[in-house]
Each structure stands twice: as structure tokens, then as C-alpha cells.
Design an enzyme around this catalytic site. Structure first.
Site, PDB file in Angstrom:
ATOM      1  N   CYS A  50       0.856  -1.186   0.000  1.00  6.54           N
ATOM      2  CA  CYS A  50       0.000   0.000   0.000  1.00  6.54           C
ATOM      3  C   CYS A  50       0.893   1.238   0.000  1.00  6.54           C
ATOM      4  CB  CYS A  50      -0.883  -0.037   1.243  1.00  6.54           C
ATOM      5  SG  CYS A  50      -1.655   1.524   1.655  1.00  6.54           S
ATOM      6  N   GLN A  87      -5.010  -0.585  -4.829  1.00 10.57           N
ATOM      7  CA  GLN A  87      -5.632  -1.707  -5.527  1.00 10.57           C
ATOM      8  C   GLN A  87      -6.370  -1.253  -6.789  1.00 10.57           C
ATOM      9  OE1 GLN A  87      -7.767  -4.394  -2.970  1.00 10.57           O
ATOM     10  NE2 GLN A  87      -9.008  -5.176  -4.656  1.00 10.57           N
ATOM     11  N   HIS A 146      -6.129  -5.973   3.129  1.00  7.43           N
ATOM     12  CA  HIS A 146      -5.165  -4.881   3.307  1.00  7.43           C
ATOM     13  C   HIS A 146      -4.746  -4.822   4.764  1.00  7.43           C
ATOM     14  CE1 HIS A 146      -5.802  -2.712  -0.623  1.00  7.43           C
ATOM     15  NE2 HIS A 146      -6.759  -3.632  -0.648  1.00  7.43           N
ATOM     16  N   CYS A 192      -3.268  -2.538   6.186  1.00 10.93           N
ATOM     17  CA  CYS A 192      -3.518  -1.203   6.743  1.00 10.93           C
ATOM     18  C   CYS A 192      -4.919  -1.112   7.339  1.00 10.93           C
ATOM     19  CB  CYS A 192      -3.288  -0.118   5.693  1.00 10.93           C
ATOM     20  SG  CYS A 192      -4.287  -0.276   4.208  1.00 10.93           S
TER      21      CYS A 192
END
Length: 190
Positions: free
Chosen positions: A79, A120, A148, A150
Site C-alpha cells: 500500500c 488496488q 489490506h 492497513c
């Protein structure tokens, strides 16, 4: 990667460890700056890869005109907002227009773009546009499903959330029946 560039990264990582309150010279951390620098070189190797070289001439004239699908392509990316991983599955389809691509090239294309700092949404679009450009098919469809870190390790801390993105070009965008067939074949209800 030159030794000089890796050395600069190691200094930055060493300083970062110290800023966290760690002792970069303690036994468990002494080699961490080198390991982390090498890891990030690997995880971002897509910046050094060239799509032309990855394709390696594996586009062939063929009269096949039905859907070609490669599904469940594993991918890992970073990311760009937090530099933590996101990972999942990529499903790709295209309908040839007189040209096909070697099947192994589709996961290789995914890998090139996934091994860069990403979001993404962009990753999904880059894969679709690259296939569309190189084989000029009637249509291309890409669906990516990812977790993810994150969102899992920080922030909202939702362990089972999955982000799904899609890029539909050509007939997959314009023809609901074609799009539905693709989604059914990858195990997703349209």
C-alpha cells in the site's frame, strides 16, 4: 541495486530503528537494516521490470474467439499510503480478436505491477490496460480481491474485510451477458 544506494537505505533504516527507541546495535537488530533494504528491493522490483521484456514476444496469431480466463492468481503488493502489504487473488479474462497471449504472461503482468507501491484500484486498471494494449482483444476483465494490512493491523482493525475492484474493457464493459459469464466462471454471482 548499487551498494551505495543500499548503504543509504541501511542508514535510513538504522536511524528509523533508533527513532522508534530501539538500539540498532543490539544483536537481534544489527543486520536488520541490510535485511529490510534487500526486502524492499525485492518487494518493489516491478519498477525495474519492463513489460516488453516480460511479454517476451508471447503474443500469437490464433483464430480462437471464446473467453480465456486465468483465475486465482496470487499477488502481494505494498500500500503506497502506509507501506504495509495487501494481498489476495486476481482473476483475468479476455476475448481474443485474432491474437492470444501465453497464459503464463498474465500472472507475470500482475507481478510487475503488484511489485510497486500501489493502490488496488490502480493495480487493477494497469493490468487490464496492459492486456488491452498488447493483444488488442475484444474485451478484458480483471477482478482483484485483497486483504489490506492497513485495515487489519491498524485503523479500523477489521480482520475479515476484503476489498474487491474490477476493470472491464471492451465487450466486458458493454455487454452484460459477457460480464455475467465471466463473473459466474470465476465463482462470483453477477
Amino acid at each position: 541495486m548499487t551498494d551505495e544506494k543500499r548503504g543509504r537505505k541501511e542508514v535510513i533504516i538504522n536511524d528509523f530503528l533508533a527513532e522508534l527507541g530501539e538500539d540498532p546495535q543490539r544483536e537481534g537488530l544489527r543486520k536488520t537494516p541490510d535485511r529490510v533494504a534487500r526486502m524492499y528491493e525485492f518487494l518493489t522490483k516491478g519498477y525495474k521490470q519492463n513489460i516488453e521484456e516480460v511479454m517476451n514476444g508471447a503474443v500469437f496469431e490464433e483464430k480462437y474467439s471464446e473467453m480465456v480466463i486465468v483465475k486465482d492468481i496470487d499477488f502481494f503488493s505494498l500500500c503506497e499510503h502506509h507501506l504495509v502489504p495487501f494481498f489476495g487473488k486476481c482473476h483475468i479474462a479476455y476475448i481474443p480478436n485474432g491474437r492470444i497471449i501465453g497464459l503464463s504472461k498474465m500472472p507475470r503482468i500482475v507481478e510487475v505491477y503488484a511489485r510497486r507501491l500501489q493502490v488496488q484500484e490502480r493495480l487493477t486498471q494497469q493490468i487490464a490496460e496492459t492486456l488491452f494494449k498488447y493483444i488488442n482483444p475484444l474485451g478484458v476483465a480483471v477482478v482483484m480481491e485483497a486483504q489490506h494490512l492497513c485495515m487489519i493491523m491498524r485503523g479500523v482493525e477489521k480482520l475479515n474485510s476484503v476489498a474487491t475492484t474490477s476493470a472491464m474493457l471492451g465487450t466486458f464493459r458493454n455487454d452484460q451477458k459477457t460480464r455475467s459469464e465471466f463473473l459466474t466462471l470465476i465463482g462470483r454471482q453477477p
